[in-house]
Scaffold this motif. Structure first.
Motif, PDB file in Angstrom:
ATOM      1  N   ASN A  25       0.775  -1.275  -0.017  1.00  0.00           N
ATOM      2  CA  ASN A  25      -0.055   0.050   0.126  1.00  0.00           C
ATOM      3  C   ASN A  25       0.887   1.108   0.048  1.00  0.00           C
ATOM      4  N   GLY A  28       2.341   1.745  -3.321  1.00  0.00           N
ATOM      5  CA  GLY A  28       1.304   2.285  -4.527  1.00  0.00           C
ATOM      6  C   GLY A  28       1.118   3.657  -4.288  1.00  0.00           C
ATOM      7  N   GLN A  29       1.130   4.184  -3.018  1.00  0.00           N
ATOM      8  CA  GLN A  29       0.710   5.488  -2.621  1.00  0.00           C
ATOM      9  C   GLN A  29       1.964   6.450  -3.410  1.00  0.00           C
ATOM     10  N   LEU A  32       1.792   6.390  -7.020  1.00  0.00           N
ATOM     11  CA  LEU A  32       0.581   7.271  -7.607  1.00  0.00           C
ATOM     12  C   LEU A  32       0.819   8.895  -7.585  1.00  0.00           C
ATOM     13  N   ASP A  37       0.478   5.036 -13.346  1.00  0.00           N
ATOM     14  CA  ASP A  37      -0.811   4.204 -13.100  1.00  0.00           C
ATOM     15  C   ASP A  37      -0.365   2.814 -12.351  1.00  0.00           C
ATOM     16  N   VAL A  38      -0.978   2.569 -11.274  1.00  0.00           N
ATOM     17  CA  VAL A  38      -0.725   1.327 -10.498  1.00  0.00           C
ATOM     18  C   VAL A  38      -1.739   0.461 -10.429  1.00  0.00           C
ATOM     19  N   LYS A  39      -1.427  -0.890 -10.538  1.00  0.00           N
ATOM     20  CA  LYS A  39      -2.456  -1.991 -10.311  1.00  0.00           C
ATOM     21  C   LYS A  39      -1.822  -3.000  -9.215  1.00  0.00           C
ATOM     22  N   LYS A  40      -2.634  -3.590  -8.363  1.00  0.00           N
ATOM     23  CA  LYS A  40      -2.135  -4.767  -7.489  1.00  0.00           C
ATOM     24  C   LYS A  40      -3.128  -5.369  -7.086  1.00  0.00           C
ATOM     25  N   ALA A  41      -2.752  -6.807  -6.990  1.00  0.00           N
ATOM     26  CA  ALA A  41      -3.558  -7.925  -6.655  1.00  0.00           C
ATOM     27  C   ALA A  41      -3.227  -8.592  -5.484  1.00  0.00           C
ATOM     28  N   ARG A  58       1.974  -3.542  -9.831  1.00  0.00           N
ATOM     29  CA  ARG A  58       2.483  -3.202 -11.393  1.00  0.00           C
ATOM     30  C   ARG A  58       2.187  -1.766 -11.342  1.00  0.00           C
TER      31      ARG A  58
END
Lengths: 203, 606
Positions: A25, A28-29, A32, A37-41, A58
Motif C-alpha cells: 500500500n 502504491g501511494q 501514484l 498508473d498502479v495496479k495491485k492484486a 505493477r
C-alpha cells in the motif's frame, strides 16, 4: 531501477500475517503520487491463516492486467526465504531481489517430514549475482522492539532500488497510511532498511 | 480526486456517490470489504445481516420505501439469496436495488467455483461486470440509475481479481436520490406475487429485457469496441479483457461491460469486421454459448482457454498465443524445482481454540459433519478431524440425517460442528428440524464471538453492529432450548479432558443436544483480549526430559517444530530428536502441555 514508461512488475511474497499488504500500500501511494498508473492484486480470506501470500504490484504509464505474468517480475521482495525461493521462476534474468533473512517453518518441515531448503540466499546469488540482496529485516525489527515492523524494514531496502524517488516521498506516504502512534517506529524501521542497501553502495 | 482504491472499496464508493441509503451484506470472501467500507459513510445505514437472503429482503423493503439499496455477497451467497432475487425480477423496484456478487475463480477461499453470470440469464435481471476499480465505482453508480429506469434489480458481478485488486479511481461527490420516500399501498398488484399478478408481471420482464438490450446497444458506456489489427477480434469482459489486452494489445477488441442482456447487433457488427473472432472468458463458456446461439462463428473459445480455475496472463498466453499471433508460447527454463518445495497450507493460528477442540474430536474417533469457516482447516493432517463439509449450516442437518440411517448403531459416532456466525446464518432451521423429527444429533457451536475467516465481522451473537455500536446479543443456549433442545452444555475448548468428557456424554445420548464453547474468542479478535486467559510467560520444552515422541506435533501448532538430533534424555532414554517451541509464535495457550505424554512441556517460569 529507474521508473520509466514501460510497466514494472514488483512481486511481494511472504507468510500470512507478515504485513505484505501494508508494504505494498505504501509503495502504491508513492508511485501514484509520482504520476504512475498502479495496479495491485492480492488474496484475502482463508489463505491468510499462516499460508503463503503474495501481492502482484505493477506500475507504468498504463497498466492493464492486475496480475504479473510468470517470468516478468522486475523486483521481488520476499518476506521469508522459502517464500522467496518458491517464486524464483517468476523473475526476469536481470531482476533485483530483496530477501528477508528469516525462516518460518512450514508444517511439513515442523513435522520433520521435509527439509527446509538449504542456502536460499546462495541460490539467488547463483542466478542473480549482486542483484540479490539479503536483508536482516526481521532481525532489525526485533532490535527495534517490534518484530511486526520487519515489513517496513524491507520496504526501506526496496526503496533504495528506486533511485529517482527520494526518501521524503516514502516517508510522506508512510505517515499518511499509518496511525500516529505507529509512525515513529516505522520511520526508524524504514530508514534502517534503506540504510542496509545504501551502505552497500548498490542500487 | 485520484485515489488508489481496492475494487470493493470502489464499489462502496460508487454506491455512496449514487446516493445509496441502505447497505446489507453477509460477509464472504472476496466480497466482505464492500459493506465494511460502505459502513464508514455516515449517510448510509449499513448492516451485517444474518444471511444473504435476509440482506436482499431488507434491501427490497428499503427499495419499496423509496431508498436506494446495495446488497453484497460472495457467489455462494447468491444461492442463498436466489429465492427473493428470482421473484424481485417480477416485482421490480422503487429505489435502485443493486446486488453485487463476487465470484472466486480458482477457489482461493471458497467451497466451489461458480460462474454467477448464469444467474443473470436464469433470473432475467441485467448484469454489469467491471474489470478494475475505476469501473467498479462507475458501474455501481450506473447500476442504480439502470435499476430505477428499467424497474429491475441489477446484478454487478465482481470476482477475486477485481474485488481484491487496487487501482486508481477518480472519485466524485454524493448525489442524493430525488425519489420521494414512502410506501404505496396502491402498488400491491405489482408487488404481491400471487399467480394472477405474477403472470402479468412475467410479460413485463420480457418487455424490460428488450428495452435493456437497446440500452446495451446504444447507451451503456461500458460496452466498448476498439479496432486494431482486424485479423483477430477478441470479445471479453471483466478482468479477462485486461489479461487479453495486456497480451495482445495490437488486435481488435469488443469489451463487454454488460454481460446481460447482450448487444447482439453490436456483436454481429464486430464479428463481420474481424477475420477471426475469439472469445476470452474465465470459467464457463457463457458469452461463447450465447454468441454461437446467435449463429456467429466463434473461431476459438473454450476449446483453448481453460474453463476450470482462474485465468492468469501466463495461462492465457499459453492457451491463446499461437491462435492469435501465430507464435507459440515458450515458457522459460525453470531455475529451481519449485514444485518440490515444502508447501505452506493455511493453518489454525497459534492459540486458536479450534485446535484443541478438533484434537479432542479426533481422539473420540467421531465422524464430523463440518461447516464453512476457519475450522474446515481441521481436515488437514495431522488433525484430520472433519469428514464432510459443503455449505453454510449444512453440518447440523447432515449429522442428524446420518443418524436416521445408522439408528442406535450411530450413537456416539456422529456430530455436527459449526461456528457461531455460521450457526446463525443457516444452522438454526436444521436444528429445529432435528429436534422436531427426533434426531439424536450433537451440535457443537464453536463460539469465537466473530465471523473470523472473512476478516472479523460482527453478527447477531457478538453484541455489536457493523459500526461497533452495542446491539442485542443472541443467547445460543436460550435459542437451542427454545427450539426444543433439552441438553445444552458449555465447554472450555482449551481444556481437552473436559471437552472429551462432555462430548462423549452428549454423543451417547439418544436425543438432540447442543454443546457451546465458552470463553474462547478468536485469537485475532483484539477487543476481546483473547490472550488474557493464557499463561505468560509462554511454554517451553524441557529438553532434558523430552523423549521426542512427537505427540505434541499432532496438534499442528505453528509454534512447535521437530529437531532431529539423536541422543538421550537426562533419565537415559534414547531419543531421535526433540520438540522445540518458537517463543515468537507461542501465545501460551497451554494446549501442547496437555498433550505431552511425559510432562516435558511446561510454562517457562517453572
Amino acid at each position: 531501477m529507474s521508473t520509466s514508461e514501460a510497466t514494472t512488475n514488483v512481486f511481494f511474497s511472504g507468510v500470512g500475517g507478515q504485513g505484505t499488504i501494508l508494504a505494498s500500500n505504501i509503495l502504491g501511494q508513492v508511485l501514484l503520487r509520482a504520476g504512475y498508473d498502479v495496479k495491485k492484486a492480492e488474496v484475502h480470506g482463508m489463505a491468510q491463516r499462516g499460508g503463503d501470500v503474495t501481492t502482484h504490484f505493477r506500475f507504468g504509464a498504463r497498466v492493464h492486467s492486475p496480475l504479473i505474468r510468470q517470468g516478468d517480475v522486475d523486483l521481488l521482495i520476499a518476506f521469508e526465504l522459502l517464500e522467496g525461493l518458491r517464486y524464483i521462476d517468476w523473475l526476469k534474468p536481470d531482476a533485483r531481489i530483496v530477501l528477508n533473512n528469516h525462516r518460518i517453518l512450514p508444517p511439513a518441515v515442523s513435522l520433520g517430514k521435509m527439509e527446509y531448503p538449504a542456502d536460499v540466499a546462495g541460490t539467488f546469488r547463483k542466478h542473480f549475482g549482486g542483484n540479490a540482496h539479503l536483508v536482516e529485516g526481521t532481525g532489525i525489527a526485533r532490535a527495534l522492539g517490534n518484530i511486526q515492523v520487519a515489513n517496513v524494514v524491507l520496504l526501506g531496502a526496496l526503496s533504495f532500488l528506486f533511485h529517482d524517488l527520494d526518501e521524503e516521498r516514502w516517508l510522506e506516504a508512510l505517515r499518511e497510511l499509518l496511525p500516529p502512534r505507529l509512525q515513529e517506529i516505522n520511520v526508524r524501521a524504514f530508514l534502517e532498511g534503506r540504510g542496509c542497501l545504501a551502505g552497500r553502495g548498490q542500487g | 480526486m485520484k485515489r488508489i482504491l481496492q475494487g470493493n472499496e470502489a464499489i462502496a464508493r460508487g454506491a455512496w456517490e449514487a446516493g445509496v441509503t441502505v447497505g446489507c451484506a453477509y460477509p464472504g470472501t472476496p466480497s466482505s470489504e464492500i459493506m465494511s467500507e460502505l459502513s464508514r459513510y455516515p449517510e448510509v445505514y449499513t448492516e451485517w445481516s444474518t444471511n444473504e437472503k435476509v440482506s436482499l429482503e431488507v434491501a427490497f423493503g428499503a427499495s419499496l420505501a423509496g431508498g436506494r439499496a446495495l446488497v453484497a455477497m460472495k457467489h455462494v451467497g447468491l444461492n442463498v439469496a436466489a429465492d427473493p432475487l428470482m421473484t424481485m425480477a417480477y416485482t421490480g423496484v422503487k429505489g435502485g436495488l443493486v446486488v453485487v456478487v463476487a465470484d472466486d475463480p480458482g477457489q482461493h477461499s471458497s467451497q466451489n467455483e461458480q460462474d454467477s453470470r448464469h444467474w443473470t440469464r436464469f433470473g432475467k435481471v441485467p448484469m454489469l461486470e467491471p474489470a478494475d476499480s475505476a469501473e467498479c465505482r462507475d458501474f455501481t453508480r450506473i447500476a442504480f440509475d439502470m435499476s430505477e429506469r428499467f424497474d429491475t434489480p441489477v446484478l454487478v458481478r465482481s470476482e477475486t481479481r477485481v474485488s481484491h485488486s487496487d487501482s486508481p479511481v477518480d472519485t466524485g461527490e454524493r448525489t442524493e436520490s430525488a425519489l420521494p420516500k414512502g410506501l404505496s399501498r396502491a402498488d400491491a398488484p405489482k408487488q404481491v406475487m400471487v399467480p394472477a399478478f405474477a403472470r402479468m408481471r412475467r410479460l413485463e420482464i420480457d418487455r424490460r429485457m428488450e428495452r435493456l438490450e437497446a440500452y446495451a446497444e446504444e447507451e451503456f458506456p461500458g460496452n466498448v469496441t476498439e479496432f486494431g489489427d482486424l485479423s483477430v477480434g477478441i470479445i471479453a469482459s471483466g478482468v479477462s479483457y485486461l489479461y487479453a489486452k495486456e497480451l495482445f494489445p495490437d488486435y481488435s477488441f469488443l469489451k463487454l461491460g454488460m454481460v446481460w442482456p447482450l448487444p447482439r447487433r453490436r456483436i454481429a457488427d464486430f464479428c463481420r469486421k474481424v477475420k477471426k473472432m475469439i472469445v476470452v472468458e474465465e470459467l464457463d463458456p457463457f458469452l461463447e454459448t450465447e454468441i454461437r446461439a446467435m449463429g456467429i462463428r466463434v473461431r476459438h473459445g473454450k476449446d483453448l482457454v481453460p474453463s476450470i480455475g482462474e485465468l492468469t496472463p501466463a495461462i492465457l498466453e499459453a492457451s491463446l498465443a499461437k491462435a492469435v499471433t501465430g507464435r507459440k508460447y515458450r515458457p522459460a527454463r525453470p531455475r529451481v524445482r519449485t514444485g518440490e518445495l515444502p508447501g505452506r497450507p493455511p493453518n489454525f493460528c497459534a492459540g486458536c481454540g479450534h485446535r484443541p477442540l478438533f484434537y479432542a474430536l479426533k481422539k473420540l474417533g467421531v465422524f464430523v459433519f463440518g461447516d464453512i469457516g476457519c475450522y474446515t482447516l481441521s481436515v488437514a493432517p495431522p488433525l484430520s478431524a472433519m469428514h464432510a463439509s459443503t455449505c453454510m449450516g449444512a453440518s447440523v442437518g447432515g449429522a442428524y440425517g446420518a443418524g436416521k440411517v445408522l439408528g442406535k448403531e450411530g450413537l456416539g459416532k456422529v456430530c455436527a460442528v459449526l461456528g457461531d456466525s455460521t450457526f446463525l446464518h443457516g444452522g438454526v432451521a436444521p436444528l429445529m428440524d432435528a429436534v422436531y423429527n427426533r434426531g439424536y444429533s450433537t451440535t457443537l457451536i464453536l463460539d469465537n464471538r466473530i465471523t473470523a475467516m472473512t476478516g472479523q465481522q460482527d453478527h447477531p451473537g457478538t453484541g455489536r453492529t457493523i459500526r461497533g455500536d452495542e446491539a442485542p446479543m443472541v443467547d445460543y443456549a436460550g435459542l437451542a432450548r427454545a427450539v426444543g433442545v433439552r441438553h445444552v452444555r458449555h465447554i472450555d475448548p482449551y481444556n481437552i479432558a473436559e471437552t472429551l468428557d462432555v462430548v462423549r456424554e452428549e454423543l451417547e445420548r439418544d436425543d438432540a443436544s447442543v454443546i457451546i464453547t465458552r470463553d474462547s474468542p478468536c485469537i485475532l479478535l483484539r477487543r476481546e483480549h483473547p490472550r488474557d486467559r493464557f499463561r505468560h510467560p509462554l511454554y517451553r520444552v524441557r529438553e532434558e526430559t523430552c523423549r521426542g515422541c512427537r505427540a505434541c506435533l499432532n496438534i499442528a501448532c505453528p509454534a512447535i517444530s521437530w529437531r532431529p538430533e539423536p541422543g538421550m534424555t537426562a533419565e537415559g532414554q534414547k531419543r531421535k530428536g526433540t520438540a522445540l517451541i518458537n517463543p515468537e509464535q507461542c501465545v501460551g495457550c497451554g494446549v501442547c502441555g496437555q498433550v505431552c505424554t511425559f510432562g516435558s512441556i511446561v510454562p517457562k517460569e517453572s
